[in-house]
Design an enzyme around this catalytic site. Structure first.
Site, mmCIF file in Angstrom:
data_model
loop_
_atom_site.group_PDB
_atom_site.id
_atom_site.type_symbol
_atom_site.label_atom_id
_atom_site.label_comp_id
_atom_site.label_asym_id
_atom_site.label_seq_id
_atom_site.Cartn_x
_atom_site.Cartn_y
_atom_site.Cartn_z
ATOM 1 N N ASP A 177 -9.908 2.528 2.685
ATOM 2 C CA ASP A 177 -10.384 1.860 4.250
ATOM 3 C C ASP A 177 -10.985 2.794 5.214
ATOM 4 O O ASP A 177 -12.118 2.113 5.900
ATOM 5 C CB ASP A 177 -9.062 1.645 4.701
ATOM 6 C CG ASP A 177 -8.223 0.661 4.106
ATOM 7 O OD1 ASP A 177 -8.910 -0.436 3.463
ATOM 8 O OD2 ASP A 177 -7.130 0.470 4.189
ATOM 9 N N LYS B 291 0.879 -1.150 -0.179
ATOM 10 C CA LYS B 291 0.021 -0.046 0.100
ATOM 11 C C LYS B 291 0.924 1.227 0.073
ATOM 12 O O LYS B 291 0.391 2.152 -0.580
ATOM 13 C CB LYS B 291 -0.786 -0.036 1.204
ATOM 14 C CG LYS B 291 -1.861 -0.982 1.104
ATOM 15 C CD LYS B 291 -2.948 -1.008 2.262
ATOM 16 C CE LYS B 291 -4.172 -1.956 2.132
ATOM 17 N NZ LYS B 291 -5.302 -1.771 3.277
#
Ligand code: ATR
Length: 295
Positions: free
Chosen positions: A107, A71
């Site tokens: 997220d 990420k």
């Protein structure tokens, strides 16, 4: 040579990637919307990640998801990113805009949308004025703390095994919050509106974070909401302890489902629904019985 257009193809890349449920989620939505698309898992050696990203177009990819451990690397490699991804320094969703690779981080969105869905009112004004307690200071905690701040929660307390990591996280994010010692966590329970576990404790170890068992959680106000980002097991020992006290609980599966929504919409067009049918696809894969159909 056929004259048909190639199937729209998206991916999830990680290392390892076998456990990823994202293909089940996107596969369900593709079928639901009768879209001739594809969503595939890609395992990638950590040294080969930059090459993987640089060759997306050649692979026929229109975008995809990025999971551990890529990420942060993805954030460094995209051509541009959303404000949210910029703030977090991590990217989990990619798409192309005018040949440029764009990165987002969904997220925090997934976390908030899950609570909105499963515990409506969790963010009512009176709840936002009460402290919210976040356990953990990893990548997920960063996204969640920002999401909470954006939602207007004014009093955030973070407790992490490594206290210095909690401080660094808050400095990085420029979020004003308190750091609590995990050893004294019970002192913070009486007035909280929401308790959030973002640590991996409870995932297969049958443990509660920082001693928060049913006895400790009896100190919570009866209208507190307790949520966990761990979804295997679905009811973690922390959620079990909260239920034993009659508290509202929200499991972590919904965060996984909701964080996938913006990606699908970007790649394939329709904004997909997180509903019982989708949840049941993943519950079945995890070995749980389906949820009852909504009445
Ligand atoms: P993620 O990106 O999924 O949030 P991470 O960055 O590895 O994952 O963060 C894991 C979190 O779980 C951290 O808050 C970690 O605490 P430390 O910062 O002290 O490492 C926490 N964690 C993991 N295992 C733990 C354990 N056995 N006891 C306490 N905290 C734990």
């Amino acid at each position: 040579m056929g004259s048909h257009t190639p199937r729209q193809k998206a991916f999830v890349v990680g290392h390892p990637i076998d456990h990823s449920r994202s293909p089940l989620i996107h596969g369900h939505w593709l079928a639901r919307h009768r879209i001739e698309g594809e969503y595939v898992k890609k395992d990638c050696d950590p040294e080969a990640f930059a090459v993987f990203l640089a060759s997306l177009k050649e692979q026929g990819m229109i975008g995809g998801n990025v999971t551990l451990p890529f990420k942060e690397q993805a954030f460094d490699l995209v051509d541009a990113c959303t404000d949210t991804a910029q703030r977090l320094g991590a990217v989990n969703t990619l798409w192309f805009e005018n040949e440029r690779l764009i990165g987002d981080n969904t997220d925090g969105y997934g976390f908030l949308a899950n609570l909105d869905h499963r515990a409506p009112g969790w963010d009512a004004i009176e709840k936002r004025e009460r402290p919210v307690l976040v356990l953990g200071a990893g990548g997920a905690a960063r996204a969640i703390v920002c999401g909470l701040q954006d939602r207007g929660f004014r009093s955030i307390t973070v407790a992490n095994r490594t206290e210095s990591r909690a401080k660094t996280m808050l400095d990085d994010l420029q979020v004003t919050a308190n750091v609590a010692s995990p050893d004294a966590i019970t002192d913070h329970l009486a007035n909280i509106g929401t308790l959030i576990n973002t640590t991996s404790i409870g995932m297969g170890d049958n443990a509660v974070p920082f001693g928060l068992d049913a006895t400790a959680l009896s100190a919570c106000h009866p209208d507190a909401v307790v949520t966990d980002i761990v979804y295997a097991p679905l009811v973690t020992p922390l959620l079990d302890a909260a239920r034993a006290n009659g508290l509202t609980t929200v499991d972590g599966l919904g965060m996984l489902l909701h964080q996938a929504v913006p990606g699908f919409e970007n790649w394939f067009g329709p904004r997909p629904k997180v509903d019982t049918a989708l949840r049941n696809v993943i519950l079945q894969d995890l070995g749980y019985p389906p949820d009852p159909a909504p009445s």
